[in-house]
Design a protein around this motif. Structure first.
Motif, PDB file in Angstrom:
ATOM      1  N   LYS A  42       0.845  -1.214   0.000  1.00 63.83           N
ATOM      2  CA  LYS A  42       0.000   0.000   0.000  1.00 63.83           C
ATOM      3  C   LYS A  42       0.873   1.253   0.000  1.00 63.83           C
ATOM      4  O   LYS A  42       0.634   2.194  -0.767  1.00 63.83           O
ATOM      5  CB  LYS A  42      -0.943  -0.014   1.208  1.00 63.83           C
ATOM      6  CG  LYS A  42      -2.137  -0.933   0.973  1.00 63.83           C
ATOM      7  CD  LYS A  42      -3.000  -1.238   2.165  1.00 63.83           C
ATOM      8  CE  LYS A  42      -3.322  -0.144   3.106  1.00 63.83           C
ATOM      9  NZ  LYS A  42      -4.254  -0.611   4.178  1.00 63.83           N
ATOM     10  N   LEU A  43       1.887   1.265   0.840  1.00 63.96           N
ATOM     11  CA  LEU A  43       2.805   2.409   0.873  1.00 63.96           C
ATOM     12  C   LEU A  43       3.486   2.584  -0.487  1.00 63.96           C
ATOM     13  O   LEU A  43       3.589   3.698  -1.003  1.00 63.96           O
ATOM     14  CB  LEU A  43       3.872   2.192   1.961  1.00 63.96           C
ATOM     15  CG  LEU A  43       5.052   3.170   1.913  1.00 63.96           C
ATOM     16  CD1 LEU A  43       4.624   4.560   2.370  1.00 63.96           C
ATOM     17  CD2 LEU A  43       6.226   2.685   2.758  1.00 63.96           C
ATOM     18  N   ALA A  44       3.940   1.460  -1.062  1.00 64.86           N
ATOM     19  CA  ALA A  44       4.653   1.524  -2.337  1.00 64.86           C
ATOM     20  C   ALA A  44       3.765   2.114  -3.436  1.00 64.86           C
ATOM     21  O   ALA A  44       4.229   2.902  -4.268  1.00 64.86           O
ATOM     22  CB  ALA A  44       5.144   0.136  -2.734  1.00 64.86           C
ATOM     23  N   ILE A  45       2.492   1.750  -3.437  1.00 66.04           N
ATOM     24  CA  ILE A  45       1.570   2.310  -4.432  1.00 66.04           C
ATOM     25  C   ILE A  45       1.435   3.817  -4.217  1.00 66.04           C
ATOM     26  O   ILE A  45       1.454   4.604  -5.177  1.00 66.04           O
ATOM     27  CB  ILE A  45       0.197   1.599  -4.377  1.00 66.04           C
ATOM     28  CG1 ILE A  45       0.335   0.175  -4.920  1.00 66.04           C
ATOM     29  CG2 ILE A  45      -0.859   2.375  -5.192  1.00 66.04           C
ATOM     30  CD1 ILE A  45      -0.899  -0.692  -4.768  1.00 66.04           C
ATOM     31  N   ASP A  46       1.365   4.244  -2.958  1.00 65.47           N
ATOM     32  CA  ASP A  46       1.290   5.681  -2.655  1.00 65.47           C
ATOM     33  C   ASP A  46       2.546   6.414  -3.123  1.00 65.47           C
ATOM     34  O   ASP A  46       2.482   7.548  -3.600  1.00 65.47           O
ATOM     35  CB  ASP A  46       1.093   5.899  -1.150  1.00 65.47           C
ATOM     36  CG  ASP A  46      -0.296   5.497  -0.676  1.00 65.47           C
ATOM     37  OD1 ASP A  46      -1.223   5.423  -1.523  1.00 65.47           O
ATOM     38  OD2 ASP A  46      -0.471   5.246   0.541  1.00 65.47           O
ATOM     39  N   VAL A  47       3.704   5.756  -2.982  1.00 60.99           N
ATOM     40  CA  VAL A  47       4.982   6.366  -3.383  1.00 60.99           C
ATOM     41  C   VAL A  47       5.089   6.471  -4.904  1.00 60.99           C
ATOM     42  O   VAL A  47       5.718   7.384  -5.434  1.00 60.99           O
ATOM     43  CB  VAL A  47       6.165   5.528  -2.815  1.00 60.99           C
ATOM     44  CG1 VAL A  47       7.491   5.961  -3.429  1.00 60.99           C
ATOM     45  CG2 VAL A  47       6.217   5.648  -1.298  1.00 60.99           C
ATOM     46  N   GLY A  48       4.458   5.505  -5.620  1.00 61.03           N
ATOM     47  CA  GLY A  48       4.514   5.545  -7.082  1.00 61.03           C
ATOM     48  C   GLY A  48       4.825   4.218  -7.747  1.00 61.03           C
ATOM     49  O   GLY A  48       4.802   4.118  -8.974  1.00 61.03           O
ATOM     50  N   GLY A  65      -2.398  -9.070  -2.651  1.00 58.07           N
ATOM     51  CA  GLY A  65      -3.655  -8.884  -3.373  1.00 58.07           C
ATOM     52  C   GLY A  65      -4.593  -7.939  -2.651  1.00 58.07           C
ATOM     53  O   GLY A  65      -5.233  -7.083  -3.280  1.00 58.07           O
ATOM     54  N   GLN A  66      -4.651  -8.072  -1.329  1.00 58.01           N
ATOM     55  CA  GLN A  66      -5.525  -7.186  -0.544  1.00 58.01           C
ATOM     56  C   GLN A  66      -5.071  -5.734  -0.676  1.00 58.01           C
ATOM     57  O   GLN A  66      -5.898  -4.817  -0.830  1.00 58.01           O
ATOM     58  CB  GLN A  66      -5.519  -7.606   0.927  1.00 58.01           C
ATOM     59  CG  GLN A  66      -6.473  -6.780   1.792  1.00 58.01           C
ATOM     60  CD  GLN A  66      -6.403  -7.166   3.268  1.00 58.01           C
ATOM     61  OE1 GLN A  66      -5.974  -8.269   3.623  1.00 58.01           O
ATOM     62  NE2 GLN A  66      -6.831  -6.252   4.129  1.00 58.01           N
ATOM     63  N   ALA A  67      -3.750  -5.518  -0.621  1.00 58.58           N
ATOM     64  CA  ALA A  67      -3.219  -4.147  -0.738  1.00 58.58           C
ATOM     65  C   ALA A  67      -3.587  -3.546  -2.097  1.00 58.58           C
ATOM     66  O   ALA A  67      -4.044  -2.398  -2.176  1.00 58.58           O
ATOM     67  CB  ALA A  67      -1.700  -4.169  -0.569  1.00 58.58           C
ATOM     68  N   ILE A  68      -3.410  -4.324  -3.155  1.00 58.55           N
ATOM     69  CA  ILE A  68      -3.745  -3.829  -4.508  1.00 58.55           C
ATOM     70  C   ILE A  68      -5.232  -3.515  -4.590  1.00 58.55           C
ATOM     71  O   ILE A  68      -5.632  -2.446  -5.083  1.00 58.55           O
ATOM     72  CB  ILE A  68      -3.335  -4.868  -5.572  1.00 58.55           C
ATOM     73  CG1 ILE A  68      -1.802  -4.964  -5.651  1.00 58.55           C
ATOM     74  CG2 ILE A  68      -3.920  -4.506  -6.935  1.00 58.55           C
ATOM     75  CD1 ILE A  68      -1.285  -6.136  -6.475  1.00 58.55           C
ATOM     76  N   ARG A  69      -6.064  -4.406  -4.072  1.00 58.91           N
ATOM     77  CA  ARG A  69      -7.517  -4.197  -4.159  1.00 58.91           C
ATOM     78  C   ARG A  69      -7.952  -2.988  -3.338  1.00 58.91           C
ATOM     79  O   ARG A  69      -8.821  -2.217  -3.762  1.00 58.91           O
ATOM     80  CB  ARG A  69      -8.259  -5.460  -3.680  1.00 58.91           C
ATOM     81  CG  ARG A  69      -8.049  -6.666  -4.606  1.00 58.91           C
ATOM     82  CD  ARG A  69      -8.995  -7.821  -4.313  1.00 58.91           C
ATOM     83  NE  ARG A  69      -9.281  -8.014  -2.902  1.00 58.91           N
ATOM     84  CZ  ARG A  69      -8.541  -8.750  -2.064  1.00 58.91           C
ATOM     85  NH1 ARG A  69      -7.448  -9.354  -2.506  1.00 58.91           N
ATOM     86  NH2 ARG A  69      -8.891  -8.886  -0.805  1.00 58.91           N
ATOM     87  N   GLU A  70      -7.347  -2.788  -2.174  1.00 60.45           N
ATOM     88  CA  GLU A  70      -7.715  -1.630  -1.343  1.00 60.45           C
ATOM     89  C   GLU A  70      -7.338  -0.320  -2.032  1.00 60.45           C
ATOM     90  O   GLU A  70      -8.081   0.668  -1.959  1.00 60.45           O
ATOM     91  CB  GLU A  70      -7.033  -1.721   0.034  1.00 60.45           C
ATOM     92  CG  GLU A  70      -7.682  -2.763   0.956  1.00 60.45           C
ATOM     93  CD  GLU A  70      -7.090  -2.768   2.358  1.00 60.45           C
ATOM     94  OE1 GLU A  70      -6.352  -1.813   2.716  1.00 60.45           O
ATOM     95  OE2 GLU A  70      -7.367  -3.735   3.117  1.00 60.45           O
ATOM     96  N   LYS A  71      -6.182  -0.303  -2.705  1.00 57.04           N
ATOM     97  CA  LYS A  71      -5.758   0.927  -3.386  1.00 57.04           C
ATOM     98  C   LYS A  71      -6.589   1.176  -4.653  1.00 57.04           C
ATOM     99  O   LYS A  71      -6.774   2.318  -5.063  1.00 57.04           O
ATOM    100  CB  LYS A  71      -4.258   0.867  -3.727  1.00 57.04           C
ATOM    101  CG  LYS A  71      -3.333   0.870  -2.524  1.00 57.04           C
ATOM    102  CD  LYS A  71      -3.690   1.847  -1.437  1.00 57.04           C
ATOM    103  CE  LYS A  71      -3.203   3.209  -1.520  1.00 57.04           C
ATOM    104  NZ  LYS A  71      -3.640   4.126  -0.486  1.00 57.04           N
ATOM    105  N   ILE A  72      -7.089   0.100  -5.265  1.00 59.39           N
ATOM    106  CA  ILE A  72      -8.033   0.282  -6.381  1.00 59.39           C
ATOM    107  C   ILE A  72      -9.356   0.827  -5.842  1.00 59.39           C
ATOM    108  O   ILE A  72      -9.938   1.772  -6.400  1.00 59.39           O
ATOM    109  CB  ILE A  72      -8.260  -1.055  -7.133  1.00 59.39           C
ATOM    110  CG1 ILE A  72      -6.982  -1.470  -7.872  1.00 59.39           C
ATOM    111  CG2 ILE A  72      -9.429  -0.943  -8.117  1.00 59.39           C
ATOM    112  CD1 ILE A  72      -7.024  -2.879  -8.456  1.00 59.39           C
ATOM    113  N   ALA A  73      -9.798   0.274  -4.729  1.00 54.43           N
ATOM    114  CA  ALA A  73     -11.087   0.676  -4.142  1.00 54.43           C
ATOM    115  C   ALA A  73     -11.089   2.126  -3.694  1.00 54.43           C
ATOM    116  O   ALA A  73     -12.118   2.819  -3.799  1.00 54.43           O
ATOM    117  CB  ALA A  73     -11.434  -0.242  -2.966  1.00 54.43           C
ATOM    118  N   ASP A  74      -9.940   2.613  -3.188  1.00 51.34           N
ATOM    119  CA  ASP A  74      -9.934   4.010  -2.702  1.00 51.34           C
ATOM    120  C   ASP A  74      -9.607   5.004  -3.820  1.00 51.34           C
ATOM    121  O   ASP A  74      -9.471   6.208  -3.578  1.00 51.34           O
ATOM    122  CB  ASP A  74      -8.977   4.178  -1.505  1.00 51.34           C
ATOM    123  CG  ASP A  74      -7.498   4.166  -1.862  1.00 51.34           C
ATOM    124  OD1 ASP A  74      -7.155   4.245  -3.059  1.00 51.34           O
ATOM    125  OD2 ASP A  74      -6.662   4.082  -0.935  1.00 51.34           O
TER     126      ASP A  74
END
Length: 327
Positions: A42-48, A65-74
């Motif tokens: 999740k942090l890595a997605i926020d960083v880029g 998978g949960q981290a990817i789905r949560e970042k897609i959802a938000d």
């Protein structure tokens, strides 16, 4: 291939793209706290970061998978923004087990497809519930390997839409040629994930891959952990290298950022693994805003010691052990 600063993705031979920098998600399941992969992705997605390298045998694909789905959802990213690489483990090489293994990964991730699916190693183990099957005397139980038959089962997974691109990992030249020369080849491997860093630059394998339209993906791009149970410690710690440190000073970068930039500039995708928040940020933010000179690239290439950190000697008696060959 000498990539200028700013370029963050390169094309694969099948028309898809792969981000040059990914996050490796392996953490020793015995010592990594639960939830580490979830929070770090999740942090890595926020960083880029948009590229994540995982595997069923890392035992944390549910968190990734949960981290990817949560970042897609938000609303942070869309699914098509994310590039996920999964791996076919050694116990799933028989053709009838390939699709069920990929479906198990998709079910664990709770995603409809993976972007890249690779044969983790060219060595087959006895199929069954054990990922590391052993005889009573502690020796590993191997299985007959037919790399071409396994590859055909992977091609069927791509045709079924379960995966966008297909690749391999830890394959030597002979094993790559076996696939490339396979009669009736439908989808050639787009990538080969291997150890690659300034102390092990893989010039011959890199050139062979380039000639055949295969992108090299470098694991351990910063060297490796100093765990003597599985890492060759004949090579000194890479990030203490005086040349990397001095070039880093010139650009106000760390030796790690210089080592990553070196490979990226050669067109080698890098997947440093980290569960440390600061390192995740550090590795991403500043390798795309500078370029090494030709002389600096040559000087770093000259650091090559041709010594692997990851030798996998416990499997060196496997008929398809890939590291007996020169490359």
């Amino acid at each position: 291939m000498n990539l200028s600063a700013g370029i963050q993705s390169i094309p694969l031979s099948d028309g898809n793209q792969i981000p040059l920098l990914g996050l490796g998600t392996y953490g020793d399941p015995r010592t990594t706290p639960k939830g580490s992969a979830l929070e770090c992705v999740k942090l890595a997605i926020d960083v880029g970061y948009r590229h994540f390298d995982g595997a069923l045998v890392y035992f944390n694909e549910h968190e990734v998978g949960q981290a990817i789905r949560e970042k897609i959802a938000d609303g942070s990213v869309k699914r098509e923004d994310i590039f996920y690489c999964g791996k076919l483990w050694n116990t799933f090489h028989p053709p009838e087990l390939v699709r069920p293994a990929l479906e198990r990964t998709l079910k664990t991730l709770k995603l409809d497809y993976v972007d890249l699916y690779i044969m983790e190693l060219p060595m087959a183990f006895k199929p069954g519930k054990e990922f590391y099957p052993k005889y009573k005397d502690g020796k590993y139980i191997y299985h007959h390997t037919d790399l071409c038959a396994t590859w055909e089962a992977l091609e069927a997974c791509k045709d079924a839409g379960l995966v966008k691109s297909l690749g391999v990992s830890n394959f030597n030249r002979r094993q790559l040629e076996l696939l490339l020369n396979k009669p009736g080849l439908k989808h050639k491997p787009v990538s080969n994930q291997v150890e690659c860093h300034p102390y092990f630059t893989q010039p011959k394998l890199l050139e062979y891959c380039r000639q055949n339209g295969i992108v090299m993906v470098g694991f351990c791009p910063l060297g490796s952990s100093r765990d003597s149970s599985w890492v060759n410690l004949k090579s000194p710690p890479l990030l203490e290298d005086k040349l990397l440190v001095s070039i880093g000073r010139k650009y106000n970068k760390s030796s790690a950022q210089v080592a990553l930039r070196f490979n990226v500039q050669r067109g080698v995708v890098v997947i440093p693994k980290s569960f440390t928040r600061e390192r995740i940020k550090h590795n991403f933010q500043v390798i795309f805003d500078f370029s090494l000179t030709e002389d600096e690239m040559k000087a770093i290439e000259a650091l090559n010691k041709n010594v692997r950190f990851v030798e996998l000697l416990m499997w060196s008696d496997h008929p398809e052990y890939p590291f007996h060959d020169e490359y």
